[in-house]
Write an enzyme that holds these catalytic residues in place. Structure first.
Site, PDB file in Angstrom:
ATOM      1  N   ARG A  21       5.850  -1.857  -9.020  1.00  0.00           N
ATOM      2  CA  ARG A  21       5.206  -0.634  -9.266  1.00  0.00           C
ATOM      3  C   ARG A  21       5.678  -0.048 -10.504  1.00  0.00           C
ATOM      4  O   ARG A  21       7.138   0.050 -10.755  1.00  0.00           O
ATOM      5  CB  ARG A  21       5.320   0.393  -8.251  1.00  0.00           C
ATOM      6  N   SER A  63      15.150  -3.510  -5.098  1.00  0.00           N
ATOM      7  CA  SER A  63      15.612  -3.411  -3.577  1.00  0.00           C
ATOM      8  C   SER A  63      16.121  -4.646  -3.076  1.00  0.00           C
ATOM      9  O   SER A  63      15.477  -5.280  -2.160  1.00  0.00           O
ATOM     10  CB  SER A  63      14.301  -3.033  -2.748  1.00  0.00           C
ATOM     11  N   ASP A  84      15.640   0.754  -2.799  1.00  0.00           N
ATOM     12  CA  ASP A  84      14.482   1.646  -2.298  1.00  0.00           C
ATOM     13  C   ASP A  84      14.797   2.742  -1.327  1.00  0.00           C
ATOM     14  O   ASP A  84      14.098   3.753  -1.397  1.00  0.00           O
ATOM     15  CB  ASP A  84      13.283   0.417  -1.786  1.00  0.00           C
TER      16      ASP A  84
HETATM   17  C1  BGC Z   1      17.070  -5.792   0.779  1.00  0.00           C
HETATM   18  C2  BGC Z   1      17.340  -4.294   0.860  1.00  0.00           C
HETATM   19  C3  BGC Z   1      15.984  -3.528   0.816  1.00  0.00           C
HETATM   20  C4  BGC Z   1      15.357  -3.848   1.970  1.00  0.00           C
HETATM   21  C5  BGC Z   1      13.995  -3.132   1.805  1.00  0.00           C
HETATM   22  C6  BGC Z   1      16.002  -5.982   1.976  1.00  0.00           C
HETATM   23  O1  BGC Z   1      15.742  -7.371   1.956  1.00  0.00           O
HETATM   24  O2  BGC Z   1      18.293  -6.393   1.195  1.00  0.00           O
HETATM   25  O3  BGC Z   1      18.137  -3.821  -0.417  1.00  0.00           O
HETATM   26  O4  BGC Z   1      16.526  -2.244   0.779  1.00  0.00           O
HETATM   27  O5  BGC Z   1      15.054  -5.206   1.930  1.00  0.00           O
HETATM   28  O6  BGC Z   1      13.199  -3.338   1.012  1.00  0.00           O
END
Ligand code: BGC
Length: 514
Positions: free
Chosen positions: A108, A177, A230
């Protein structure tokens, strides 16, 4: 009756008996196979059971692991990553900020216009698009050039009343994320990929620098002011809207949580000073593991075959039991075994042997029109489960699935979802326990004048937002664990686009121009 007639009659009787015997034996076999399928589902149900006692054990294990992860790096399965964010947005932020949100199935680009005290978010514009599959496993240069060019196009396309970028450099919030070891608010190295991404040369690199370089190369005058997970973006928006927000949880393709921790509790960074005396900690709870987690043979098989398997959560951790990336595959594995052992699908169910073919499609989308709480059938509202039949036909190429088998499929989905949502609830209460907000420690732990403190946890992610039963099971479990006295003080608020908008807010908080 002559001899011939007698012979004929005896012959007919023998044939009739043989046919009858064959029919009886076929029906006995069919019933036996059906019994096998039902037994498999019952077995699954028992293995996935999460009574409140077990959930409380998970809560305790989570709190213990949190302590250990804060004490030393590598001290726990929970990484408890520092974010260097000691101030969350409070509504005084002003100006136009951009954000990039990369981390799930979609990517996004956002622009957020903040009006300062009183006027809050004046407007925001979001453009979303799927990440091409080949970029998820290519090189870091390809990925960052791609996202920088999408951002440039987005910025250039603005002609709806907003001014074009001025000559001066613009600050950007970048939601990335994946587990990142932050070096500062605006820099951090990638520890590992999750959720099907695997770009080897990016591991160990400063992700913000990769993006800054890609933006410079294509002539985009922007700089990452805040590199955030995120969960952290979601917490920022949650806190912007409600200052009692202390934690954020994502339950989508992946799962994770972050929360506000006192700096003196972050032992591994002794001497760390922050303006507020607190810092947001990214737990990376997808990697959480405890012997109290109800683990089945399907989870074990999933471990052996899943991507990123040599990295975190080699043994089924939270992420593999909770998130959308994996739930569909657990269901697929159960259905595959049912098809092999009991022959319940009339068609050959070849597609069931393809890993990740179900992903979250079956689990997530079918409940869209489901009126909240009106029934336990979350996959389909129609009494004959036509939608379930359609999904099986369209995605797995299994047609003519009888109603009773469709019902069994729904039951399998329900069992897997229920376990996921109740475990997520235990994780949330674990966080509350660590921060003294679960009501267990009386006045010293989060009670003011005998009353527990109002505590808001924001939750984002397709599985929680789009999946009515997931939300319902999770909320129920929170109530069960916390009990009637404390549960009313814990509010779970749904957040949408928080991960991206929150990154823009944090770019505003930590902007060099501020
Ligand atoms: C990641 C995290 C992330 C989560 C949600 C996980 O696979 O390791 O960093 O916050 O996914 O997106």
């Amino acid at each position: 009756m002559g001899r011939v007639g007698l012979g004929l009659a005896v012959g007919c009787a023998v044939v009739t008996c043989a046919i009858a015997a064959a029919l009886v034996s076929r029906s006995v076999r069919r019933r036996w196979r059906w019994g096998q399928a039902v037994a498999l589902v019952r077995e699954l149900e028992v293995a996935c059971d999460t009574p409140v006692g077990r959930l409380r054990q998970v809560v305790d294990a989570m709190a213990v692991e949190m302590h250990a992860g804060l004490a030393s790096d590598g001290g726990s399965k929970l990484k408890m990553l520092l974010t260097f964010i000691d101030n969350l947005p409070d509504g005084t932020e002003e100006g136009t900020y951009y954000a990039l949100d990369l981390g799930g199935t979609n990517f996004r680009v956002l622009r957020v216009q903040l009006g300062g005290k009183g006027s809050m978010i004046l407007s925001h514009k979001v453009e979303s698009q799927p990440i091409p599959q080949e970029l998820m496993t290519g090189t870091s240069e390809e990925l960052f050039t791609f996202i920088a060019s999408i951002l440039k196009r987005f910025v250039q396309s603005e002609n709806d009343g907003f001014q074009q970028l001025p000559d001066d450099r613009k600050d950007l919030g970048f939601t990335f994320s994946f587990p990142v070891k932050q070096l500062s608010i605006s820099s951090g190295v990638l520890i590992k990929w999750t959720k099907g991404f695997s770009i080897e040369d990016a591991v160990g690199k400063d992700i913000a620098q990769c993006l800054n370089e890609a933006m410079t190369k294509i002539g985009l005058n922007m700089r990452v002011a805040a590199l955030v997970n995120d969960t952290v973006g979601t917490l920022a928006l949650g806190h912007y809207n409600d200052e009692d927000t202390v934690a954020a949880v994502i339950i989508g393709t992946g799962t994770n949580a972050c929360y506000l921790e006192r700096t003196d509790a972050i032992i591994k960074c002794q001497g760390l000073l922050t303006n507020s005396g607190a810092m947001v900690v990214n737990m990376e709870w997808g990697n959480f593991w405890s012997s109290h987690l109800p683990r089945t043979s399907y989870d074990i098989a999933l471990d052996d075959e899943s991507p990123n398997r040599n990295e975190q959560a080699r043994i089924t951790g939270f992420e593999k039991m909770i998130s959308g990336m994996y739930l569909g595959d657990i269901v697929r594995r159960v259905l595959y075994r049912m098809a092999e052992e009991s022959d319940i699908f009339l068609d050959p169910a070849k597609n069931l042997s393809v890993p990740f073919i179900l992903r979250i499609m079956l689990l997530e989308k079918k409940c869209r029109h489901h009126p909240e709480g009106s029934s336990t059938n979350f996959l389909d509202d129609s009494p004959d489960l036509t939608e379930v039949g359609r999904v099986l036909e369209e995605h797995l190429k299994i047609s003519r699935v009888p109603l009773k088998v469709r019902r069994l499929v729904v039951r399998v989905c329900d069992i897997v979802t229920r376990r996921a949502s109740r475990l997520a609830a235990a994780g949330i209460v674990g966080m509350l326990k660590k921060t003294g907000r679960d009501g267990s420690g009386g006045v010293a732990s989060g009670r003011t004048r005998g009353k527990p403190r109002r505590t808001v946890v924001v939750v984002e992610g397709g599985l929680y937002i789009g999946y009515t039963m997931f939300k319902q099971y999770l909320n129920e479990a929170i109530g069960e664990i916390l009990g009637d006295e404390v549960a009313p003080y814990v509010l779970l608020k749904v957040s949408e686009d928080g991960s991206g908008i929150g990154a823009a807010l944090l770019a505003a908080v930590y902007s060099s121009n501020r």
